[in-house]
Design a protein around this motif. Structure first.
Motif, PDB file in Angstrom:
ATOM      1  N   LYS A 163       0.849  -1.189   0.000  1.00 25.97           N
ATOM      2  CA  LYS A 163       0.000   0.000   0.000  1.00 25.97           C
ATOM      3  C   LYS A 163       0.885   1.238   0.000  1.00 25.97           C
ATOM      4  CE  LYS A 163      -4.012  -2.121   2.199  1.00 25.97           C
ATOM      5  NZ  LYS A 163      -5.049  -2.012   3.271  1.00 25.97           N
ATOM      6  N   VAL A 164       0.634   2.114  -0.970  1.00 24.83           N
ATOM      7  CA  VAL A 164       1.508   3.265  -1.179  1.00 24.83           C
ATOM      8  C   VAL A 164       0.686   4.538  -1.259  1.00 24.83           C
ATOM      9  CG1 VAL A 164       3.260   4.289  -2.670  1.00 24.83           C
ATOM     10  CG2 VAL A 164       3.127   1.795  -2.443  1.00 24.83           C
ATOM     11  N   LEU A 165       1.094   5.544  -0.494  1.00 26.07           N
ATOM     12  CA  LEU A 165       0.499   6.878  -0.595  1.00 26.07           C
ATOM     13  C   LEU A 165       1.401   7.733  -1.468  1.00 26.07           C
ATOM     14  CD1 LEU A 165      -1.495   9.148   0.194  1.00 26.07           C
ATOM     15  CD2 LEU A 165      -0.069   9.554   2.214  1.00 26.07           C
ATOM     16  N   VAL A 166       0.850   8.282  -2.552  1.00 23.36           N
ATOM     17  CA  VAL A 166       1.596   9.147  -3.464  1.00 23.36           C
ATOM     18  C   VAL A 166       1.048  10.563  -3.340  1.00 23.36           C
ATOM     19  CG1 VAL A 166       2.224   9.603  -5.856  1.00 23.36           C
ATOM     20  CG2 VAL A 166       1.974   7.234  -5.067  1.00 23.36           C
ATOM     21  N   SER A 167       1.935  11.519  -3.076  1.00 24.32           N
ATOM     22  CA  SER A 167       1.538  12.922  -2.970  1.00 24.32           C
ATOM     23  C   SER A 167       2.319  13.735  -3.985  1.00 24.32           C
ATOM     24  CB  SER A 167       1.817  13.450  -1.554  1.00 24.32           C
ATOM     25  OG  SER A 167       1.599  14.843  -1.495  1.00 24.32           O
ATOM     26  N   GLY A 168       1.608  14.425  -4.879  1.00 22.82           N
ATOM     27  CA  GLY A 168       2.331  15.206  -5.865  1.00 22.82           C
ATOM     28  C   GLY A 168       1.454  15.770  -6.959  1.00 22.82           C
ATOM     29  N   SER A 171      -2.974   5.082  -3.059  1.00 19.47           N
ATOM     30  CA  SER A 171      -3.817   6.218  -2.687  1.00 19.47           C
ATOM     31  C   SER A 171      -3.098   7.477  -3.134  1.00 19.47           C
ATOM     32  CB  SER A 171      -4.055   6.245  -1.175  1.00 19.47           C
ATOM     33  OG  SER A 171      -4.836   7.365  -0.813  1.00 19.47           O
ATOM     34  N   LEU A 172      -3.837   8.404  -3.745  1.00 15.07           N
ATOM     35  CA  LEU A 172      -3.226   9.584  -4.348  1.00 15.07           C
ATOM     36  C   LEU A 172      -3.721  10.856  -3.677  1.00 15.07           C
ATOM     37  CD1 LEU A 172      -1.555  10.929  -6.619  1.00 15.07           C
ATOM     38  CD2 LEU A 172      -3.555  10.719  -8.089  1.00 15.07           C
ATOM     39  N   ALA A 173      -2.776  11.714  -3.252  1.00 17.85           N
ATOM     40  CA  ALA A 173      -3.100  13.025  -2.685  1.00 17.85           C
ATOM     41  C   ALA A 173      -2.600  14.099  -3.642  1.00 17.85           C
ATOM     42  CB  ALA A 173      -2.441  13.199  -1.315  1.00 17.85           C
ATOM     43  N   VAL A 201      -8.083  16.941  -4.270  1.00 17.84           N
ATOM     44  CA  VAL A 201      -8.925  18.047  -3.815  1.00 17.84           C
ATOM     45  C   VAL A 201      -8.974  19.173  -4.849  1.00 17.84           C
ATOM     46  CG1 VAL A 201      -9.291  19.726  -1.960  1.00 17.84           C
ATOM     47  CG2 VAL A 201      -8.290  17.481  -1.441  1.00 17.84           C
ATOM     48  N   ARG A 202     -10.192  19.650  -5.151  1.00 18.90           N
ATOM     49  CA  ARG A 202     -10.367  20.798  -6.042  1.00 18.90           C
ATOM     50  C   ARG A 202     -10.112  22.071  -5.238  1.00 18.90           C
ATOM     51  NH1 ARG A 202     -13.471  19.741 -10.855  1.00 18.90           N
ATOM     52  NH2 ARG A 202     -14.543  17.716 -10.829  1.00 18.90           N
ATOM     53  N   LYS A 203      -8.924  22.615  -5.370  1.00 17.37           N
ATOM     54  CA  LYS A 203      -8.562  23.776  -4.571  1.00 17.37           C
ATOM     55  C   LYS A 203      -7.811  24.839  -5.373  1.00 17.37           C
ATOM     56  CE  LYS A 203      -6.846  24.588   0.163  1.00 17.37           C
ATOM     57  NZ  LYS A 203      -6.100  23.997   1.303  1.00 17.37           N
ATOM     58  N   LEU A 204      -7.425  24.520  -6.599  1.00 17.24           N
ATOM     59  CA  LEU A 204      -6.652  25.435  -7.426  1.00 17.24           C
ATOM     60  C   LEU A 204      -7.561  26.248  -8.353  1.00 17.24           C
ATOM     61  CD1 LEU A 204      -3.760  23.034  -8.532  1.00 17.24           C
ATOM     62  CD2 LEU A 204      -3.842  24.517  -6.512  1.00 17.24           C
ATOM     63  N   ASN A 255       5.616  21.837  -3.319  1.00 16.52           N
ATOM     64  CA  ASN A 255       5.555  22.473  -2.000  1.00 16.52           C
ATOM     65  C   ASN A 255       4.520  21.865  -1.059  1.00 16.52           C
ATOM     66  OD1 ASN A 255       7.653  24.308  -2.065  1.00 16.52           O
ATOM     67  ND2 ASN A 255       6.426  25.973  -2.903  1.00 16.52           N
ATOM     68  N   PHE A 256       3.345  21.526  -1.567  1.00 20.12           N
ATOM     69  CA  PHE A 256       2.302  21.062  -0.641  1.00 20.12           C
ATOM     70  C   PHE A 256       2.623  19.717  -0.011  1.00 20.12           C
ATOM     71  CE2 PHE A 256       0.483  19.093  -4.562  1.00 20.12           C
ATOM     72  CZ  PHE A 256       0.184  17.814  -4.093  1.00 20.12           C
ATOM     73  N   SER A 257       3.617  18.995  -0.544  1.00 21.87           N
ATOM     74  CA  SER A 257       4.011  17.707   0.035  1.00 21.87           C
ATOM     75  C   SER A 257       4.913  17.847   1.255  1.00 21.87           C
ATOM     76  CB  SER A 257       4.732  16.846  -1.009  1.00 21.87           C
ATOM     77  OG  SER A 257       3.866  16.409  -2.025  1.00 21.87           O
ATOM     78  N   ARG A 258       5.465  19.035   1.488  1.00 22.72           N
ATOM     79  CA  ARG A 258       6.446  19.187   2.561  1.00 22.72           C
ATOM     80  C   ARG A 258       5.935  18.756   3.943  1.00 22.72           C
ATOM     81  NH1 ARG A 258      10.891  21.946   0.600  1.00 22.72           N
ATOM     82  NH2 ARG A 258      10.505  23.087  -1.352  1.00 22.72           N
ATOM     83  N   PRO A 259       4.717  19.129   4.373  1.00 21.65           N
ATOM     84  CA  PRO A 259       4.263  18.701   5.703  1.00 21.65           C
ATOM     85  C   PRO A 259       4.179  17.181   5.846  1.00 21.65           C
ATOM     86  CG  PRO A 259       2.888  20.485   4.877  1.00 21.65           C
ATOM     87  CD  PRO A 259       3.745  20.034   3.734  1.00 21.65           C
TER      88      PRO A 259
END
Length: 296
Positions: A3-8, A58-60, A87-90, A139-143
């Motif tokens: 199981k892998v979480l990918v953020s990008g 899972s994708l963030a 997430v629709r935020k842009l 940048n949003f992946s830093r936290p």
């Protein structure tokens, strides 16, 4: 199955084949089937590749409230990739244009829209079942880096083009990464010395330097071992865009499967070589069975 979480990053990509670099001016060129558009972005490429390889992904990510975002949601659902963290935020979904020639050289124009100034709200339970976290260098992946480290999660990242081991933008990603990937395109000094400088600073488990047609270099800092691996050459190469993401994805897959770093890289190189027989950065991914058929 891991199981892998990918953020990008997710972005809409258009590739255009050109006659060569530098690009000479002419008002129009008719290159039939030389221009292609597809869903792409580092996170999408990695999430799709790791899904094809048999992982639970899972994708963030962040997207706009536009048609391209609708296309991403539909395609992720078709692939079986969880969309609840997209997430629709842009203001708009990022986009890119890639010029490439027959030799594999490429020039990328990347429009990130407002993603670098937009924060992502990571919740703790996103990491609960993850065997590994892919934190792409946006940048949003830093936290996510500190969150994953505190939970003792394996962290993997690709910083792509790097010319300085002390690079300010990528320092956090390199410092937290257990598995660190980069390209040789920005390195002006001896590659082995560059890898050793990274290992001395960041103490990663494994560092992989992608070198395109020249293969790859694997460095294990704790053992002070550097292994050079020649490229796997295949016929019918169409476009090298996305080869680095493919190499990274397959290496992580085989690392999580328990292979040694050398064997994981060997198979990752075959995966990337077979992938570049297709045009789009997120196209051409093959299954582990196909990799084994082609490994010599």
């Amino acid at each position: 199955m891991s199981k892998v979480l990918v953020s990008g990053l997710l972005n809409y990509e258009t590739t255009a084949r050109i006659r060569g670099f530098p690009v000479e001016y002419y008002p129009i060129d008719y290159d039939f089937f030389g221009v292609n558009s597809s869903l792409s972005g580092v996170a999408f490429n990695i999430a799709k590749a790791m899904t094809v390889l048999g992982n639970d992904v899972s994708l963030a990510s962040l997207v706009g409230n536009d048609l391209v975002a609708d296309m991403f949601y539909a395609e992720l659902k078709r692939l079986g990739i969880e969309t609840g963290h997209v997430v629709r935020k842009l203001k708009d979904t990022p986009a890119s244009v890639v010029l490439y020639d027959e030799s594999g050289r490429r020039q990328i124009y990347c429009d990130l829209k407002d993603i670098q100034e937009t924060a992502y709200d990571f919740s703790g339970n996103m990491l609960d079942d993850a065997d590994a976290v892919v934190a792409c260098n946006i940048n949003f992946s830093r936290p996510l880096l500190d969150m994953a480290k505190k939970r003792n999660k394996l962290i993997a990242t690709d910083v792509h083009v790097l010319s300085n081991p002390d690079d300010d933008y990528n320092r956090d990603f390199m410092r937290y990464a257990d598995i660190l990937f980069l390209s040789d395109e920005g390195i002006s000094w001896d590659k082995k010395d560059f890898l050793r400088a990274l290992g001395d600073r960041y103490h990663n488990q494994v560092i992989v330097l992608g070198m395109g047609a020249k293969g790859a270099m694997l460095y294990m800092p704790h053992q002070n071992v550097i292994v050079e691996q020649p490229a796997c050459h295949v016929d019918n190469v169409k476009n090298t865009v996305g080869a680095g993401d493919a190499l990274f994805s397959a290496y992580l897959h085989y690392h999580l499967s328990g292979l040694t770093p050398v064997e994981a890289l060997r198979r990752a190189q075959m995966f990337a070589s077979l992938k570049i027989r297709s045009h789009g950065a997120a196209d051409g991914f093959v299954t582990p069975d196909e990799i084994e058929k082609n490994i010599h």
